[in-house]
Motif scaffolding. Structure first.
Motif, PDB file in Angstrom:
ATOM      1  N   LYS A 249      18.181   9.426 -29.345  1.00  0.00           N
ATOM      2  CA  LYS A 249      19.033   8.430 -28.706  1.00  0.00           C
ATOM      3  C   LYS A 249      18.100   7.479 -27.986  1.00  0.00           C
ATOM      4  CE  LYS A 249      23.058   7.809 -25.710  1.00  0.00           C
ATOM      5  NZ  LYS A 249      24.061   8.490 -24.839  1.00  0.00           N
ATOM      6  N   LYS A 250      18.065   6.250 -28.421  1.00  0.00           N
ATOM      7  CA  LYS A 250      17.046   5.304 -27.971  1.00  0.00           C
ATOM      8  C   LYS A 250      17.062   5.163 -26.451  1.00  0.00           C
ATOM      9  CE  LYS A 250      15.006   0.958 -29.438  1.00  0.00           C
ATOM     10  NZ  LYS A 250      15.139  -0.224 -30.324  1.00  0.00           N
ATOM     11  N   GLY A 251      15.863   5.307 -25.870  1.00  0.00           N
ATOM     12  CA  GLY A 251      15.711   5.175 -24.426  1.00  0.00           C
ATOM     13  C   GLY A 251      16.216   6.352 -23.631  1.00  0.00           C
ATOM     14  N   ARG A 252      16.698   7.405 -24.308  1.00  0.00           N
ATOM     15  CA  ARG A 252      17.278   8.540 -23.575  1.00  0.00           C
ATOM     16  C   ARG A 252      16.741   9.896 -24.042  1.00  0.00           C
ATOM     17  NH1 ARG A 252      22.108   8.494 -20.555  1.00  0.00           N
ATOM     18  NH2 ARG A 252      21.943  10.235 -19.084  1.00  0.00           N
ATOM     19  N   THR A 253      16.700  10.101 -25.355  1.00  0.00           N
ATOM     20  CA  THR A 253      16.285  11.393 -25.899  1.00  0.00           C
ATOM     21  C   THR A 253      15.278  11.167 -27.021  1.00  0.00           C
ATOM     22  OG1 THR A 253      18.475  12.297 -25.416  1.00  0.00           O
ATOM     23  CG2 THR A 253      17.062  13.573 -26.868  1.00  0.00           C
ATOM     24  N   ALA A 254      14.182  11.921 -26.987  1.00  0.00           N
ATOM     25  CA  ALA A 254      13.133  11.791 -28.003  1.00  0.00           C
ATOM     26  C   ALA A 254      12.769  13.172 -28.537  1.00  0.00           C
ATOM     27  CB  ALA A 254      11.900  11.106 -27.436  1.00  0.00           C
ATOM     28  N   MET A 255      12.235  13.175 -29.753  1.00  0.00           N
ATOM     29  CA  MET A 255      11.846  14.422 -30.406  1.00  0.00           C
ATOM     30  C   MET A 255      10.449  14.271 -30.995  1.00  0.00           C
ATOM     31  SD  MET A 255      13.492  16.272 -33.767  1.00  0.00           S
ATOM     32  CE  MET A 255      12.748  15.034 -34.826  1.00  0.00           C
ATOM     33  N   MET A 256       9.702  15.371 -30.968  1.00  0.00           N
ATOM     34  CA  MET A 256       8.419  15.448 -31.639  1.00  0.00           C
ATOM     35  C   MET A 256       8.360  16.776 -32.381  1.00  0.00           C
ATOM     36  SD  MET A 256       5.130  16.746 -31.910  1.00  0.00           S
ATOM     37  CE  MET A 256       4.902  17.657 -30.374  1.00  0.00           C
ATOM     38  N   VAL A 257       8.060  16.725 -33.661  1.00  0.00           N
ATOM     39  CA  VAL A 257       7.899  17.938 -34.451  1.00  0.00           C
ATOM     40  C   VAL A 257       6.600  17.837 -35.228  1.00  0.00           C
ATOM     41  CG1 VAL A 257       9.285  16.988 -36.350  1.00  0.00           C
ATOM     42  CG2 VAL A 257       8.951  19.463 -36.168  1.00  0.00           C
ATOM     43  N   SER A 258       5.840  18.903 -35.206  1.00  0.00           N
ATOM     44  CA  SER A 258       4.579  18.953 -35.952  1.00  0.00           C
ATOM     45  C   SER A 258       4.484  20.293 -36.657  1.00  0.00           C
ATOM     46  CB  SER A 258       3.377  18.752 -35.011  1.00  0.00           C
ATOM     47  OG  SER A 258       3.222  19.877 -34.157  1.00  0.00           O
ATOM     48  N   ALA A 259       3.799  20.288 -37.782  1.00  0.00           N
ATOM     49  CA  ALA A 259       3.628  21.516 -38.561  1.00  0.00           C
ATOM     50  C   ALA A 259       2.274  21.472 -39.249  1.00  0.00           C
ATOM     51  CB  ALA A 259       4.749  21.683 -39.582  1.00  0.00           C
ATOM     52  N   ARG A 260       1.756  22.655 -39.487  1.00  0.00           N
ATOM     53  CA  ARG A 260       0.465  22.770 -40.177  1.00  0.00           C
ATOM     54  C   ARG A 260       0.489  24.028 -41.030  1.00  0.00           C
ATOM     55  NH1 ARG A 260      -5.072  23.438 -36.797  1.00  0.00           N
ATOM     56  NH2 ARG A 260      -3.668  24.885 -35.759  1.00  0.00           N
ATOM     57  N   GLN A 261      -0.060  23.943 -42.221  1.00  0.00           N
ATOM     58  CA  GLN A 261      -0.098  25.084 -43.130  1.00  0.00           C
ATOM     59  C   GLN A 261      -1.438  25.105 -43.844  1.00  0.00           C
ATOM     60  OE1 GLN A 261       2.135  27.669 -43.603  1.00  0.00           O
ATOM     61  NE2 GLN A 261       0.435  28.480 -44.815  1.00  0.00           N
ATOM     62  N   SER A 262      -2.042  26.286 -43.890  1.00  0.00           N
ATOM     63  CA  SER A 262      -3.323  26.410 -44.573  1.00  0.00           C
ATOM     64  C   SER A 262      -3.116  26.400 -46.079  1.00  0.00           C
ATOM     65  CB  SER A 262      -4.011  27.716 -44.151  1.00  0.00           C
ATOM     66  OG  SER A 262      -3.258  28.840 -44.567  1.00  0.00           O
ATOM     67  N   LEU A 263      -4.163  26.010 -46.786  1.00  0.00           N
ATOM     68  CA  LEU A 263      -4.111  25.977 -48.239  1.00  0.00           C
ATOM     69  C   LEU A 263      -4.449  27.326 -48.847  1.00  0.00           C
ATOM     70  CD1 LEU A 263      -5.769  22.509 -48.807  1.00  0.00           C
ATOM     71  CD2 LEU A 263      -3.343  23.071 -48.673  1.00  0.00           C
ATOM     72  N   GLY A 264      -5.025  28.213 -48.041  1.00  0.00           N
ATOM     73  CA  GLY A 264      -5.197  29.605 -48.438  1.00  0.00           C
ATOM     74  C   GLY A 264      -6.082  29.804 -49.647  1.00  0.00           C
ATOM     75  N   GLU A 265      -5.714  30.813 -50.428  1.00  0.00           N
ATOM     76  CA  GLU A 265      -6.540  31.269 -51.538  1.00  0.00           C
ATOM     77  C   GLU A 265      -6.727  30.195 -52.600  1.00  0.00           C
ATOM     78  OE1 GLU A 265      -6.540  34.926 -54.815  1.00  0.00           O
ATOM     79  OE2 GLU A 265      -4.840  34.599 -53.485  1.00  0.00           O
ATOM     80  N   ALA A 266      -5.774  29.264 -52.676  1.00  0.00           N
ATOM     81  CA  ALA A 266      -5.848  28.246 -53.732  1.00  0.00           C
ATOM     82  C   ALA A 266      -7.087  27.376 -53.613  1.00  0.00           C
ATOM     83  CB  ALA A 266      -4.592  27.372 -53.676  1.00  0.00           C
ATOM     84  N   VAL A 267      -7.653  27.248 -52.392  1.00  0.00           N
ATOM     85  CA  VAL A 267      -8.776  26.342 -52.185  1.00  0.00           C
ATOM     86  C   VAL A 267     -10.085  27.089 -51.992  1.00  0.00           C
ATOM     87  CG1 VAL A 267      -9.737  24.589 -50.655  1.00  0.00           C
ATOM     88  CG2 VAL A 267      -7.331  24.504 -51.306  1.00  0.00           C
ATOM     89  N   TYR A 268     -10.128  28.044 -51.062  1.00  0.00           N
ATOM     90  CA  TYR A 268     -11.419  28.637 -50.734  1.00  0.00           C
ATOM     91  C   TYR A 268     -11.513  30.113 -51.107  1.00  0.00           C
ATOM     92  CZ  TYR A 268      -8.588  29.336 -46.481  1.00  0.00           C
ATOM     93  OH  TYR A 268      -7.586  29.622 -45.601  1.00  0.00           O
ATOM     94  N   HIS A 269     -10.869  30.493 -52.223  1.00  0.00           N
ATOM     95  CA  HIS A 269     -10.991  31.874 -52.692  1.00  0.00           C
ATOM     96  C   HIS A 269     -12.431  32.202 -53.082  1.00  0.00           C
ATOM     97  CE1 HIS A 269     -10.036  35.663 -54.612  1.00  0.00           C
ATOM     98  NE2 HIS A 269     -10.612  35.237 -55.720  1.00  0.00           N
ATOM     99  N   ASP A 270     -13.143  31.222 -53.646  1.00  0.00           N
ATOM    100  CA  ASP A 270     -14.523  31.455 -54.067  1.00  0.00           C
ATOM    101  C   ASP A 270     -15.513  31.306 -52.920  1.00  0.00           C
ATOM    102  OD1 ASP A 270     -13.644  31.859 -56.654  1.00  0.00           O
ATOM    103  OD2 ASP A 270     -13.815  29.728 -57.175  1.00  0.00           O
ATOM    104  N   ILE A 271     -15.061  30.801 -51.770  1.00  0.00           N
ATOM    105  CA  ILE A 271     -15.963  30.623 -50.634  1.00  0.00           C
ATOM    106  C   ILE A 271     -15.947  31.841 -49.730  1.00  0.00           C
ATOM    107  CG2 ILE A 271     -16.462  29.180 -48.623  1.00  0.00           C
ATOM    108  CD1 ILE A 271     -15.201  26.859 -50.055  1.00  0.00           C
ATOM    109  N   LEU A 272     -14.756  32.373 -49.446  1.00  0.00           N
ATOM    110  CA  LEU A 272     -14.610  33.507 -48.547  1.00  0.00           C
ATOM    111  C   LEU A 272     -14.312  34.771 -49.344  1.00  0.00           C
ATOM    112  CD1 LEU A 272     -12.378  31.760 -45.858  1.00  0.00           C
ATOM    113  CD2 LEU A 272     -14.870  31.948 -45.892  1.00  0.00           C
ATOM    114  N   SER A 273     -14.684  35.908 -48.790  1.00  0.00           N
ATOM    115  CA  SER A 273     -14.462  37.180 -49.461  1.00  0.00           C
ATOM    116  C   SER A 273     -13.109  37.783 -49.117  1.00  0.00           C
ATOM    117  CB  SER A 273     -15.579  38.162 -49.070  1.00  0.00           C
ATOM    118  OG  SER A 273     -15.588  38.376 -47.668  1.00  0.00           O
TER     119      SER A 273
END
Length: 355
Positions: free
Chosen positions: A181-205
């Motif tokens: 609601k402009k000038g009255r109510t504001a929202m902030m949402v953030s998210a983060r997700q790792s790429l996991g095995e798809a990216v660094y499977h050969d780097i980490l054991s």
């Protein structure tokens, strides 16, 4: 052409040149008398002893895969050191990692890290500023002995919608903020997700996955009262893997480690008259840590050991409830009074082992 000439310890000068042909000039700068500087150590505590590191200045630290991390940039400040033996935790001037507090919007975080200490608890897209106290702790930050790191997040834009996103070798992150609601109510949402095995499977054991989501609502009750509600959930999962051929030949061992943080904060800011300000908050913070090891004994002459399969589980947890209020009264332009109260209840469940 206008040339500006300056040198340390000398007065600066400006020369105008009408360049029609090759021109040679001799320039002389006269020395300047610097004012006297008086250095006084003093013994009084500073009003604000925090070191502020804006999120845009956090590029001086990169994690193991080259991504910038504004929170962990604090590890490079004087007096700070990273402990490799305890999963990348913060050591301040020789203190213990448990003597340093991490606060997310004023709420205590039990384990402020992802990926075994390599990635901080919050993504770069939602951070507004990072403060660190290593001396002259304000009384409202009771509990820290070595340092207090206070992470402040965005409150949401009251006028327009905006957002940003980041993509790295380890994770994807985004943040969106704007007015409900402009000038009255504001929202902030953030998210983060790792790429996991798809990216660094050969780097980490091992397979390592982490993710977090943060939601914050800001509502202006009236000209003198503001209400903020925020919630954060972060999860980690670490699993050691073996090659399938090795599993057929050797022992089959499995290792699983999971931990998560959950935080909820309700904050009420109130202006009382022209010279008084009050801040009241309710904080809830919880942490769960689970470790599981499964082991299959080797076969001897076709017969297994005492157990066909043995498993070892460790579980620990912590919960914290806090209600506090801070009041600031200005009785004179050079005289302020700070006081308040706080109630805290913390339950720690140490490691329980099940075989």
């Amino acid at each position: 052409y206008v040339l500006m000439i300056s040198f340390s310890g000398a007065s600066s000068g400006t020369v105008t040149v009408d360049l029609q042909e090759n021109t040679a000039m001799n320039l002389v700068l006269s020395p300047v008398l610097l004012p006297e500087v008086q250095v006084d150590a003093g013994n009084l505590p500073r009003r604000d002893a925090a070191v502020k590191l804006d999120r845009y200045k956090g590029g001086m630290y990169s994690n193991l895969l080259g991504e910038t991390d504004p929170v962990r940039s604090m590890y490079l400040l004087p007096g700070n050191m990273e402990s490799q033996e305890s999963g990348g935790k913060l050591l301040v001037r020789g203190g213990d990692p448990g003597q340093s507090m991490f606060l997310l919007d004023g709420n205590l975080v039990f384990n402020p890290a992802h990926l075994m200490g390599e990635v901080s608890i919050l993504g770069n897209t939602s951070i507004k500023s990072v403060l660190q106290y290593k001396n002259d702790f304000p009384s409202r930050f009771s509990g820290g002995l070595s340092s207090i790191t206070a992470i402040n997040t965005k409150e949401g834009n009251m006028e327009r919608w905006s957002g940003e996103a980041e993509a790295g070798l380890t994770s994807l992150a985004f943040a969106v903020e704007g007015p409900l609601k402009k000038g009255r109510t504001a929202m902030m949402v953030s998210a983060r997700q790792s790429l996991g095995e798809a990216v660094y499977h050969d780097i980490l054991s091992y397979d390592a996955n982490f993710g977090d989501i943060h939601l914050k609502l800001t509502h202006l009750l009236n000209r003198h009262n503001k209400l903020m509600v925020s919630s954060y959930i972060g999860n980690d999962r670490l699993e050691l893997t073996q090659d399938k051929m090795q599993q057929l030949i050797q022992n089959t061992n499995q290792y699983l480690h999971r931990w998560n943080n959950t935080l909820t904060t309700i904050n009420w800011n109130s202006i009382i008259g022209r010279r008084a300000f009050a801040n009241t908050a309710f904080n809830y913070s919880s942490y769960n840590n689970y470790i599981a090891i499964m082991y299959t004994p080797p076969l001897e002459d076709g017969v297994g050991g005492l157990f066909d399969r043995a498993s070892l589980n460790n579980y620990s947890a912590g919960k914290r409830y806090e209600v506090k209020t801070d009041i600031e009264i200005t009785t004179h332009n050079h005289l302020q009074h700070f006081f308040g109260g706080r109630f805290e209840h913390t339950t720690i469940r140490p490691y329980r082992t099940l075989l």
